[in-house]
Design an enzyme around this catalytic site. Structure first.
Site, PDB file in Angstrom:
ATOM      1  N   LYS A  72       0.818  -1.223   0.000  1.00 55.66           N
ATOM      2  CA  LYS A  72       0.000   0.000   0.000  1.00 55.66           C
ATOM      3  C   LYS A  72       0.849   1.269   0.000  1.00 55.66           C
ATOM      4  O   LYS A  72       0.424   2.321   0.453  1.00 55.66           O
ATOM      5  CB  LYS A  72      -0.970   0.019   1.194  1.00 55.66           C
ATOM      6  CG  LYS A  72      -1.887  -1.189   1.269  1.00 55.66           C
ATOM      7  CD  LYS A  72      -2.556  -1.504  -0.042  1.00 55.66           C
ATOM      8  CE  LYS A  72      -3.446  -0.396  -0.562  1.00 55.66           C
ATOM      9  NZ  LYS A  72      -4.023  -0.701  -1.897  1.00 55.66           N
ATOM     10  N   GLY A  73       2.037   1.147  -0.568  1.00 52.25           N
ATOM     11  CA  GLY A  73       2.894   2.328  -0.675  1.00 52.25           C
ATOM     12  C   GLY A  73       2.825   2.981  -2.039  1.00 52.25           C
ATOM     13  O   GLY A  73       3.316   4.087  -2.232  1.00 52.25           O
ATOM     14  N   GLY A  74       2.245   2.260  -3.016  1.00 49.69           N
ATOM     15  CA  GLY A  74       2.162   2.780  -4.372  1.00 49.69           C
ATOM     16  C   GLY A  74       3.003   1.967  -5.347  1.00 49.69           C
ATOM     17  O   GLY A  74       3.428   2.484  -6.384  1.00 49.69           O
ATOM     18  N   THR A  75       3.211   0.678  -5.041  1.00 52.62           N
ATOM     19  CA  THR A  75       4.065  -0.160  -5.888  1.00 52.62           C
ATOM     20  C   THR A  75       3.481  -0.341  -7.287  1.00 52.62           C
ATOM     21  O   THR A  75       4.212  -0.340  -8.275  1.00 52.62           O
ATOM     22  CB  THR A  75       4.295  -1.540  -5.247  1.00 52.62           C
ATOM     23  OG1 THR A  75       3.031  -2.174  -4.982  1.00 52.62           O
ATOM     24  CG2 THR A  75       5.069  -1.405  -3.940  1.00 52.62           C
ATOM     25  N   ARG A 155       5.206   5.496   2.083  1.00 49.37           N
ATOM     26  CA  ARG A 155       4.277   6.590   2.361  1.00 49.37           C
ATOM     27  C   ARG A 155       4.278   6.872   3.857  1.00 49.37           C
ATOM     28  O   ARG A 155       4.843   6.116   4.652  1.00 49.37           O
ATOM     29  CB  ARG A 155       2.862   6.214   1.915  1.00 49.37           C
ATOM     30  CG  ARG A 155       2.670   6.095   0.419  1.00 49.37           C
ATOM     31  CD  ARG A 155       1.266   5.642   0.102  1.00 49.37           C
ATOM     32  NE  ARG A 155       0.267   6.587   0.596  1.00 49.37           N
ATOM     33  CZ  ARG A 155      -1.011   6.289   0.746  1.00 49.37           C
ATOM     34  NH1 ARG A 155      -1.454   5.070   0.473  1.00 49.37           N
ATOM     35  NH2 ARG A 155      -1.866   7.208   1.174  1.00 49.37           N
ATOM     36  N   TYR A 263      -3.336  11.079 -10.618  1.00 48.46           N
ATOM     37  CA  TYR A 263      -2.709  11.153 -11.932  1.00 48.46           C
ATOM     38  C   TYR A 263      -2.872   9.850 -12.702  1.00 48.46           C
ATOM     39  O   TYR A 263      -2.785   8.758 -12.145  1.00 48.46           O
ATOM     40  CB  TYR A 263      -1.223  11.479 -11.803  1.00 48.46           C
ATOM     41  CG  TYR A 263      -0.938  12.954 -11.654  1.00 48.46           C
ATOM     42  CD1 TYR A 263      -0.716  13.759 -12.767  1.00 48.46           C
ATOM     43  CD2 TYR A 263      -0.927  13.549 -10.389  1.00 48.46           C
ATOM     44  CE1 TYR A 263      -0.468  15.116 -12.633  1.00 48.46           C
ATOM     45  CE2 TYR A 263      -0.686  14.904 -10.241  1.00 48.46           C
ATOM     46  CZ  TYR A 263      -0.452  15.690 -11.370  1.00 48.46           C
ATOM     47  OH  TYR A 263      -0.221  17.027 -11.236  1.00 48.46           O
ATOM     48  N   LYS A 278      -7.608   1.290  -6.717  1.00 47.46           N
ATOM     49  CA  LYS A 278      -6.596   2.222  -6.241  1.00 47.46           C
ATOM     50  C   LYS A 278      -7.238   3.567  -5.898  1.00 47.46           C
ATOM     51  O   LYS A 278      -8.179   4.005  -6.539  1.00 47.46           O
ATOM     52  CB  LYS A 278      -5.505   2.414  -7.291  1.00 47.46           C
ATOM     53  CG  LYS A 278      -4.880   1.109  -7.783  1.00 47.46           C
ATOM     54  CD  LYS A 278      -4.246   0.320  -6.647  1.00 47.46           C
ATOM     55  CE  LYS A 278      -3.655  -0.985  -7.160  1.00 47.46           C
ATOM     56  NZ  LYS A 278      -3.079  -1.807  -6.080  1.00 47.46           N
ATOM     57  N   GLY A 279      -6.695   4.205  -4.873  1.00 46.88           N
ATOM     58  CA  GLY A 279      -7.164   5.523  -4.498  1.00 46.88           C
ATOM     59  C   GLY A 279      -8.487   5.536  -3.762  1.00 46.88           C
ATOM     60  O   GLY A 279      -9.190   6.558  -3.755  1.00 46.88           O
ATOM     61  N   ALA A 281     -11.179   5.816  -0.787  1.00 46.35           N
ATOM     62  CA  ALA A 281     -11.247   6.694   0.391  1.00 46.35           C
ATOM     63  C   ALA A 281     -10.993   5.884   1.661  1.00 46.35           C
ATOM     64  O   ALA A 281     -11.489   4.761   1.805  1.00 46.35           O
ATOM     65  CB  ALA A 281     -12.612   7.364   0.459  1.00 46.35           C
TER      66      ALA A 281
END
EC number: 2.8.2.-
Length: 315
Positions: A72-75, A155, A263, A278-279, A281
């Site tokens: 959940k860091g953006g891999t 993150r 993005y 992803k993203g 809430a």
């Protein structure tokens, strides 16, 4: 004279001292093809490995770069953005070779078979975010390739905990299974539940220490996941430099999607966004509980900053 000759003989036959830990030489760069060949020889029981070569000249090979985490860091975002570069060949799914015993027992040939076909000039990349927090993984990666280039995206630890919970919560919801509120995980006997796995995964300095036992810091590039979300291009530029790639990705490859709130990517006129999962809430958390969580991470974050010689804009 006899004593002198005896001493000389003893010096010659004296066994070489082997270091107790990994002997790391950051200047020793071995070509990926020769590394792969030697590894296959060492791990083959029958020496019957076959290179999977395509008619167009591409082949499957061991990765030269691994995105090791964090969960959940953006891999996924990092891998998709990096894939914009023509010299990158990325494995589509998480392989879990080094952290899942049933996969690891299959050997390196199985691992190679999970890789995409790539050309000699390309860098093969795989990402499995569970690698970062798995104790056995650093040594296993080191034994495969001591010169591996590693990417770690992090993150704010508190935000990462909330994202961790959110993912598991939605996974249960899709299966129509009930799932406890986040407060039930974060609080135990009136105190912060430090045994909660999501919290442990955010203690970055503990896991980083394990990796630094095997790899020098200049072989591990830390991507700021919070900045990647807000302004991806500068972070990807740094990754290009770390991997010694020619600068091919530019600002025009990114555009902000107001509907999704993050993005998306533009490649040769084709636009694509990350999966809808992803993203998502985060759940609403009581302010006092959130402050307690941020307070808990204050000292661990400080230790991590000292360990890597760099600070991040975390609470």
């Amino acid at each position: 004279m006899a004593a002198f000759l005896l001493g000389a003989v003893l010096l010659i036959v004296q066994p070489q001292i082997v270091p107790s830990g990994p002997a790391i030489n950051s200047n020793a760069e071995t070509s990926s093809q020769s590394v792969q060949r030697e590894l296959l020889k060492k791990t083959s029981q029958k020496n019957d490995f076959k290179e999977n070569i395509h008619s167009n000249g591409s082949c499957q090979q061991l990765p030269q770069t691994i995105i090791i985490g964090v969960r959940k860091g953006g891999t996924r975002a990092l891998l998709e953005m990096l894939s914009l570069h023509p010299d990158i060949a990325a494995a589509e799914s998480e392989v879990h070779f080094f952290d899942w015993e049933d996969h690891y027992r299959n050997g390196l040939q199985w691992y190679i078979n999970q890789m995409p076909f790539s050309y000699p000039h390309q860098i093969t990349v795989e990402k499995t975010p569970a690698y970062f927090t798995s104790p056995k993984v650093p040594e296993r990666v080191y034994n495969m390739n001591q010169s591996m280039r590693l990417l770690l995206i992090l993150r704010d630890p508190s935000e990462r905990v909330l994202s961790d919970y959110t993912q598991v919560f939605y996974n249960h919801m899709q299966k129509h299974k009930p799932y406890p509120s986040i407060e039930q995980f974060l609080i135990k006997n009136g105190e912060l539940n430090v045994d909660y796995k999501a919290i442990n995964r955010s203690l970055y300095y503990i896991h980083m220490q394990n990796w630094l036992r095997y790899f020098p810091l200049d072989h591990i590039h830390i991507v700021d996941g919070d900045k990647l979300i807000k302004d991806p291009f500068p972070e990807i530029e740094k990754v290009e430099r770390f991997l010694k790639l020619s600068p091919q990705i530019n600002a025009s490859n990114f555009y902000f999607n107001k509907t999704k709130g993050f993005y998306c990517l533009r490649d040769s006129g084709r636009e694509r966004c990350l999966h809808e999962s992803k993203g998502r809430a985060h759940p609403q958390v009581d302010t006092r509980l959130l402050e307690k969580l941020q307070e808990y991470f204050h000292e661990p974050n400080k230790k991590f900053f000292e360990l890597v010689g760099r600070t991040f804009d975390w609470h």
